[in-house]
Design a protein around this motif. Sequence first.
Motif, PDB file in Angstrom:
ATOM      1  N   LEU A 465      -4.204  33.677 -23.187  1.00 15.53           N
ATOM      2  CA  LEU A 465      -5.191  34.665 -22.776  1.00 15.53           C
ATOM      3  C   LEU A 465      -5.250  35.820 -23.763  1.00 15.53           C
ATOM      4  CD1 LEU A 465      -4.544  34.972 -18.933  1.00 15.53           C
ATOM      5  CD2 LEU A 465      -6.246  33.572 -20.082  1.00 15.53           C
ATOM      6  N   SER A 466      -6.456  36.346 -23.964  1.00 17.47           N
ATOM      7  CA  SER A 466      -6.597  37.561 -24.751  1.00 17.47           C
ATOM      8  C   SER A 466      -6.106  38.748 -23.928  1.00 17.47           C
ATOM      9  CB  SER A 466      -8.062  37.766 -25.134  1.00 17.47           C
ATOM     10  OG  SER A 466      -8.844  38.060 -23.984  1.00 17.47           O
ATOM     11  N   TRP A 467      -6.001  39.917 -24.584  1.00 17.79           N
ATOM     12  CA  TRP A 467      -5.533  41.093 -23.866  1.00 17.79           C
ATOM     13  C   TRP A 467      -6.511  41.479 -22.767  1.00 17.79           C
ATOM     14  CZ3 TRP A 467      -1.541  43.649 -22.542  1.00 17.79           C
ATOM     15  CH2 TRP A 467      -1.651  44.957 -22.070  1.00 17.79           C
ATOM     16  N   ASP A 468      -7.813  41.437 -23.056  1.00 17.90           N
ATOM     17  CA  ASP A 468      -8.811  41.777 -22.042  1.00 17.90           C
ATOM     18  C   ASP A 468      -8.735  40.829 -20.850  1.00 17.90           C
ATOM     19  OD1 ASP A 468      -9.727  43.914 -23.499  1.00 17.90           O
ATOM     20  OD2 ASP A 468     -11.379  42.809 -24.437  1.00 17.90           O
ATOM     21  N   GLU A 469      -8.503  39.553 -21.119  1.00 16.93           N
ATOM     22  CA  GLU A 469      -8.390  38.579 -20.036  1.00 16.93           C
ATOM     23  C   GLU A 469      -7.137  38.831 -19.205  1.00 16.93           C
ATOM     24  OE1 GLU A 469     -10.604  34.851 -22.328  1.00 16.93           O
ATOM     25  OE2 GLU A 469      -8.430  35.150 -22.470  1.00 16.93           O
ATOM     26  N   SER A 470      -6.047  39.226 -19.869  1.00 22.32           N
ATOM     27  CA  SER A 470      -4.826  39.553 -19.142  1.00 22.32           C
ATOM     28  C   SER A 470      -5.038  40.756 -18.229  1.00 22.32           C
ATOM     29  CB  SER A 470      -3.682  39.842 -20.127  1.00 22.32           C
ATOM     30  OG  SER A 470      -3.395  38.712 -20.923  1.00 22.32           O
ATOM     31  N   VAL A 471      -5.742  41.765 -18.741  1.00 19.58           N
ATOM     32  CA  VAL A 471      -6.055  42.941 -17.929  1.00 19.58           C
ATOM     33  C   VAL A 471      -6.890  42.538 -16.716  1.00 19.58           C
ATOM     34  CG1 VAL A 471      -7.299  45.135 -17.881  1.00 19.58           C
ATOM     35  CG2 VAL A 471      -5.893  44.544 -19.862  1.00 19.58           C
ATOM     36  N   ARG A 472      -7.899  41.699 -16.948  1.00 16.94           N
ATOM     37  CA  ARG A 472      -8.796  41.290 -15.861  1.00 16.94           C
ATOM     38  C   ARG A 472      -8.044  40.552 -14.768  1.00 16.94           C
ATOM     39  NH1 ARG A 472     -11.118  36.753 -14.611  1.00 16.94           N
ATOM     40  NH2 ARG A 472     -10.464  35.771 -16.564  1.00 16.94           N
ATOM     41  N   THR A 473      -7.160  39.621 -15.141  1.00 10.92           N
ATOM     42  CA  THR A 473      -6.440  38.845 -14.134  1.00 10.92           C
ATOM     43  C   THR A 473      -5.476  39.724 -13.339  1.00 10.92           C
ATOM     44  OG1 THR A 473      -4.801  38.202 -15.812  1.00 10.92           O
ATOM     45  CG2 THR A 473      -6.619  36.679 -15.407  1.00 10.92           C
ATOM     46  N   ASP A 474      -4.799  40.654 -14.018  1.00 10.53           N
ATOM     47  CA  ASP A 474      -3.870  41.529 -13.306  1.00 10.53           C
ATOM     48  C   ASP A 474      -4.605  42.451 -12.336  1.00 10.53           C
ATOM     49  OD1 ASP A 474      -1.553  40.538 -14.379  1.00 10.53           O
ATOM     50  OD2 ASP A 474      -1.407  42.005 -15.987  1.00 10.53           O
ATOM     51  N   VAL A 475      -5.702  43.041 -12.782  1.00  8.44           N
ATOM     52  CA  VAL A 475      -6.480  43.921 -11.905  1.00  8.44           C
ATOM     53  C   VAL A 475      -7.071  43.129 -10.748  1.00  8.44           C
ATOM     54  CG1 VAL A 475      -8.514  45.418 -11.774  1.00  8.44           C
ATOM     55  CG2 VAL A 475      -6.960  45.595 -13.722  1.00  8.44           C
ATOM     56  N   GLN A 476      -7.537  41.914 -11.015  1.00  7.07           N
ATOM     57  CA  GLN A 476      -8.109  41.084  -9.956  1.00  7.07           C
ATOM     58  C   GLN A 476      -7.079  40.792  -8.878  1.00  7.07           C
ATOM     59  OE1 GLN A 476      -9.787  37.384 -11.319  1.00  7.07           O
ATOM     60  NE2 GLN A 476     -10.169  36.627  -9.261  1.00  7.07           N
ATOM     61  N   TYR A 477      -5.838  40.546  -9.280  1.00  2.90           N
ATOM     62  CA  TYR A 477      -4.815  40.276  -8.276  1.00  2.90           C
ATOM     63  C   TYR A 477      -4.553  41.510  -7.415  1.00  2.90           C
ATOM     64  CZ  TYR A 477      -0.453  39.322  -5.958  1.00  2.90           C
ATOM     65  OH  TYR A 477       0.498  39.170  -4.983  1.00  2.90           O
ATOM     66  N   VAL A 478      -4.398  42.674  -8.052  1.00  6.75           N
ATOM     67  CA  VAL A 478      -4.102  43.894  -7.305  1.00  6.75           C
ATOM     68  C   VAL A 478      -5.235  44.207  -6.330  1.00  6.75           C
ATOM     69  CG1 VAL A 478      -3.686  46.374  -7.493  1.00  6.75           C
ATOM     70  CG2 VAL A 478      -2.654  44.814  -9.151  1.00  6.75           C
ATOM     71  N   GLU A 479      -6.475  44.023  -6.768  1.00  7.05           N
ATOM     72  CA  GLU A 479      -7.623  44.382  -5.937  1.00  7.05           C
ATOM     73  C   GLU A 479      -7.827  43.421  -4.778  1.00  7.05           C
ATOM     74  OE1 GLU A 479      -9.397  47.078  -6.202  1.00  7.05           O
ATOM     75  OE2 GLU A 479      -8.397  47.791  -7.989  1.00  7.05           O
ATOM     76  N   ASN A 480      -7.334  42.187  -4.895  1.00  5.50           N
ATOM     77  CA  ASN A 480      -7.664  41.160  -3.899  1.00  5.50           C
ATOM     78  C   ASN A 480      -6.429  40.513  -3.284  1.00  5.50           C
ATOM     79  OD1 ASN A 480     -10.726  40.977  -4.408  1.00  5.50           O
ATOM     80  ND2 ASN A 480      -9.861  40.769  -6.444  1.00  5.50           N
ATOM     81  N   TRP A 481      -5.291  41.210  -3.323  1.00  2.00           N
ATOM     82  CA  TRP A 481      -4.059  40.607  -2.827  1.00  2.00           C
ATOM     83  C   TRP A 481      -4.161  40.204  -1.362  1.00  2.00           C
ATOM     84  CZ3 TRP A 481      -1.105  42.108   1.272  1.00  2.00           C
ATOM     85  CH2 TRP A 481       0.066  41.368   1.465  1.00  2.00           C
ATOM     86  N   SER A 482      -3.609  39.043  -1.051  1.00  3.98           N
ATOM     87  CA  SER A 482      -3.461  38.580   0.325  1.00  3.98           C
ATOM     88  C   SER A 482      -2.417  37.474   0.319  1.00  3.98           C
ATOM     89  CB  SER A 482      -4.786  38.064   0.901  1.00  3.98           C
ATOM     90  OG  SER A 482      -5.169  36.861   0.261  1.00  3.98           O
ATOM     91  N   LEU A 483      -1.864  37.168   1.472  1.00  5.28           N
ATOM     92  CA  LEU A 483      -0.870  36.105   1.562  1.00  5.28           C
ATOM     93  C   LEU A 483      -1.479  34.754   1.208  1.00  5.28           C
ATOM     94  CD1 LEU A 483       1.200  37.043   4.751  1.00  5.28           C
ATOM     95  CD2 LEU A 483       2.008  36.956   2.393  1.00  5.28           C
ATOM     96  N   SER A 484      -2.708  34.507   1.654  1.00  9.48           N
ATOM     97  CA  SER A 484      -3.359  33.235   1.330  1.00  9.48           C
ATOM     98  C   SER A 484      -3.610  33.130  -0.170  1.00  9.48           C
ATOM     99  CB  SER A 484      -4.682  33.108   2.095  1.00  9.48           C
ATOM    100  OG  SER A 484      -5.554  34.184   1.788  1.00  9.48           O
ATOM    101  N   PHE A 485      -3.940  34.262  -0.817  1.00  5.77           N
ATOM    102  CA  PHE A 485      -4.117  34.284  -2.269  1.00  5.77           C
ATOM    103  C   PHE A 485      -2.798  33.941  -2.958  1.00  5.77           C
ATOM    104  CE2 PHE A 485      -5.905  36.981  -5.997  1.00  5.77           C
ATOM    105  CZ  PHE A 485      -6.409  35.843  -6.575  1.00  5.77           C
ATOM    106  N   ASP A 486      -1.686  34.477  -2.437  1.00  2.00           N
ATOM    107  CA  ASP A 486      -0.377  34.170  -3.000  1.00  2.00           C
ATOM    108  C   ASP A 486      -0.056  32.684  -2.881  1.00  2.00           C
ATOM    109  OD1 ASP A 486      -0.047  36.784  -3.621  1.00  2.00           O
ATOM    110  OD2 ASP A 486       1.674  37.150  -2.324  1.00  2.00           O
ATOM    111  N   PHE A 487      -0.329  32.101  -1.726  1.00  2.00           N
ATOM    112  CA  PHE A 487      -0.047  30.674  -1.530  1.00  2.00           C
ATOM    113  C   PHE A 487      -0.876  29.821  -2.485  1.00  2.00           C
ATOM    114  CE2 PHE A 487       1.116  31.846   3.052  1.00  2.00           C
ATOM    115  CZ  PHE A 487       2.455  31.985   2.720  1.00  2.00           C
ATOM    116  N   MET A 488      -2.134  30.224  -2.718  1.00  2.00           N
ATOM    117  CA  MET A 488      -2.977  29.477  -3.646  1.00  2.00           C
ATOM    118  C   MET A 488      -2.404  29.538  -5.056  1.00  2.00           C
ATOM    119  SD  MET A 488      -6.837  30.286  -4.937  1.00  2.00           S
ATOM    120  CE  MET A 488      -6.160  31.504  -6.065  1.00  2.00           C
TER     121      MET A 488
END
Length: 504
Positions: A465-488
Amino acid sequence: MGSTYLTVDPVRPGRNRVEDGWSRFAPGIRGEGTTARRAWQSRYVHRTVAFDLLCAVVAAALAHLLWSAWNPPAAADAPLWEVLVLPLLWLPMMLVARTYEKRFLWVGVEEYRRVLDSAVALLAGVGFLSWALDLQIARGFIVLALPCATLLTLFQRFAHRHWLYAQRRQGRYQQTTLLVGHQRAIADLDEQLQRAADKGYRVIGCCLPSNQHSSAADAFHGLPVLGGVDEVAAVVARFEVDTVAVLPSQELDGSALRSLGWELENTSAELLVAPAITAVVGPRVHIRPVAGLPLLHMERPELTGLRQFTKACFDRTAALAGLVFLSPALLAIALAVRASSPGPVFFRQERVGHRGKPFFMIKFRSMVPGAHTMVAELEDDSDGNGVLFKKRDDPRVTRVGKVLRRYSLDELPQLINVVRGEMSLVGPRPPLNSETEAYGVDMRRRFLVKPGLTGLWQVSGRSDLSWDESVRTDVQYVENWSLSFDFMILAKTVKAVMSGSGAY
C-alpha cells in the motif's frame, strides 16, 4: 456458461486526444453495448434460482434420511409430501424476500441477510399453520431441513459470488465506468477501483470541470478525458457507458445532479454518487427526513462504553486462549529462531499505542542482531511508501525470518501485548515514533483506538500500500469500528496470511 469480455466502441475520427487512451482498456475491439455486457446478469440470476432449488431438495432429502435414522418409529408414519413441499415453498419465500433482485446480488451482505430473513419467516409460517390448522407435521424433520437448506443456500451463494469475482479478475463480466468530478478525487477513486478488480468496474475515462482540462489535453492519470462535467450525458450515449460515478464537486450541486439523473434516464447507464464522507460507512450513516428533506445523518463513532468494554474482554480472552492453543507452535518457532542465528528469540521495539502512549511491542526476531543500525545504508533503496522503510529482499532478514515474515508468524507474540491491554486483535498498525512525525490530523485519529495485531492494513495489501492508502484504511477503521467489522477482518486475515501478499 457464457463469457462476456469488456469491449468498447472505437473513438470516432477527430478525437485523437481520446483515441490513444483507449489502448489501456481494449485496443481495436468492437463494442458490444450495454445490453450485451449486462446479459450475464440474467444468467447469474437464473443459476441462483436453480442452485437454491437444488439446495432445498438436497436439504429435504438429507433431513428425511437423518430423521428416519434417528427416529425410525415416527419416520414410518411421516408423510412423504413434507419432503416434496419444502423445495416448493423455499423458492417463493426467497422471491418474496427479494433475494433475486440484481441490486442485492454479488455485492454486500444484504443478499445473505435476506436469505436468513426468508428462512426465519418460513419457519414461523410453518409453525403457525401447523398450530392453527392442527396439521400433523414432523417437527423433527422441519428442525433439520430448514437450517440445512439455509446453510446450503448461503454457502452456494457465497461460492457463486466468488466465482464471479474470479471471472472479473480475468477481465470478464465488467461494466464500463465513467468518473466525473475533480482531478484528485478521480485519481483516488480510479486507484481504488483498479485494486478492487473483482467488483467489476472498469474505468474507461473521466469528465473534468472546464477549468481542469482543455481540448488539447490527452489524458489525466492515464485516463482519457472524454469531456466536461456538462457533457456527461453525451459521453454516456456516445460510448454506451454502463455506470457513471459522480464525485463531490461544486459544478455538480443538487440541481445539476438532479438534471444529470434526468438526462441519464434516456440511457442504460446507472448513476452512482459518492458522498463527501466516503470514509464513513455502515451503521453510522442514516438518511432521515428533516423539514421534508432527506438529510444524511452521521452519528458519532462509538469509541467508549459497553461496546468498547466488550471488545476489550473479547480481545484478552481470545488472545489468552490463542497463547495456550498455539504454545507448541510458539515453542517450535522460538527454537528455530534461536538455532538460525545468534541473538535473542524475541525482538522488542517501542511503538505508539492508544492515545499516543508508548509501549514495547513483542515479535519473534526475524533479522540479524543490530539490524536497526543498517537502515541508513539501505534507506536509499527502500521499497516502502515514502514514510515506512521496507525492502523486498532485505539482507538483514534471516532464512527463518523470511518464512516467519511471509506468513506473519513473527507477529504471534503480540498476543502477549493484547493480553496486557496494550493492543487489540484488530486495529490500526502500531507505528514507530519516527513515523508519527509525518502524521497529519487525519492519521492521528488512529490513536483513538488501540493498535491491532491485524487490521484493514493487513488484509488490504500490507507493505504494497502507498502511504495515502495506509492513511485511508486506518481512518476508515477508526470511523467505522464495530465487532462485526472486526470479525470480518479476522476472517480475511487468514486468507491474507496464507497468500503472503504484501509481506516482506
